[in-house]
Design a protein around this motif. Structure first.
Motif, short mmCIF file in Angstrom:
data_model
loop_
_atom_site.label_atom_id
_atom_site.label_comp_id
_atom_site.label_asym_id
_atom_site.label_seq_id
_atom_site.Cartn_x
_atom_site.Cartn_y
_atom_site.Cartn_z
N VAL A 74 0.87 -1.18 0.00
CA VAL A 74 0.00 0.00 0.00
C VAL A 74 0.91 1.23 0.00
O VAL A 74 1.45 1.61 1.03
CB VAL A 74 -0.94 0.01 1.22
N ALA A 75 1.06 1.82 -1.18
CA ALA A 75 1.99 2.94 -1.33
C ALA A 75 1.31 4.28 -1.51
O ALA A 75 1.96 5.31 -1.43
CB ALA A 75 2.90 2.67 -2.53
N ASP A 76 -0.01 4.28 -1.76
CA ASP A 76 -0.69 5.53 -2.09
C ASP A 76 -2.17 5.45 -1.72
O ASP A 76 -2.64 4.42 -1.21
CB ASP A 76 -0.52 5.86 -3.57
N ALA A 77 -2.90 6.52 -1.98
CA ALA A 77 -4.32 6.58 -1.63
C ALA A 77 -5.16 5.51 -2.34
O ALA A 77 -5.99 4.87 -1.69
CB ALA A 77 -4.88 7.98 -1.90
N PRO A 78 -4.98 5.26 -3.64
CA PRO A 78 -5.77 4.19 -4.26
C PRO A 78 -5.51 2.82 -3.62
O PRO A 78 -6.43 2.02 -3.44
CB PRO A 78 -5.33 4.22 -5.72
N GLY A 79 -4.26 2.56 -3.25
CA GLY A 79 -3.95 1.31 -2.55
C GLY A 79 -4.60 1.25 -1.18
O GLY A 79 -5.07 0.20 -0.74
N ALA A 80 -4.66 2.38 -0.50
CA ALA A 80 -5.30 2.45 0.82
C ALA A 80 -6.79 2.17 0.70
O ALA A 80 -7.37 1.46 1.54
CB ALA A 80 -5.05 3.81 1.46
#
Length: 138
Positions: A74-80
């Motif tokens: 989870v590296a960014d907002a879409p991944g979150a």
């Protein structure tokens, strides 16, 4: 599965969800941070209630792990957002077991928790599933 086993599984899932939402909160960005915070608090409340439930059923509540393996990086907002939906799906799955195993007020609480997780999953994912809590069993 006994009600105690199902409650322990739900407690373990809530521990993992609380951890996972810590990751979500760190990556979600400001636009959906309030939604992530509300979900985090809801899972903390469910976790605390399940600790009491397990004790009431004669068990010793399962402890949280020091860390949990995430299903993907989870590296960014879409991944979150994607992680939040997965967390809710997983929690719904264990609550479906508690609905089947529980009786009376325990069953009602488990059904409410399943419904809440399913609604949060829809909000995160943007779409629903036909039978929340049973998707992985099909």
């Amino acid at each position: 599965m006994s009600a105690l086993d199902a409650a322990q599984a739900a407690l373990a899932a809530e521990h993992a969800a609380v951890y996972g939402y810590g990751v979500v909160g760190g990556r979600i960005g400001t636009q959906r941070r309030a939604e992530a915070t509300a979900a985090y608090e809801a899972h903390r409340a469910r976790r605390d209630a399940l600790r009491r439930t397990v004790r009431d059923l004669g068990g010793t509540p399962v402890a949280a792990a020091a860390a949990y393996e995430l299903p993907f990086p989870v590296a960014d907002a879409p991944g979150a957002v994607r992680l939040a939906a997965v967390l809710e799906d997983r929690v719904a799955g264990v609550y479906s077991d508690l609905v089947r195993s529980g009786r009376g007020p325990l069953r009602s609480e488990a059904a409410a928790a399943l419904r809440e997780a399913a609604v949060r999953a829809v909000r995160w994912r943007g779409s629903d599933v036909t039978f929340p809590g049973l998707a992985e069993r099909v």
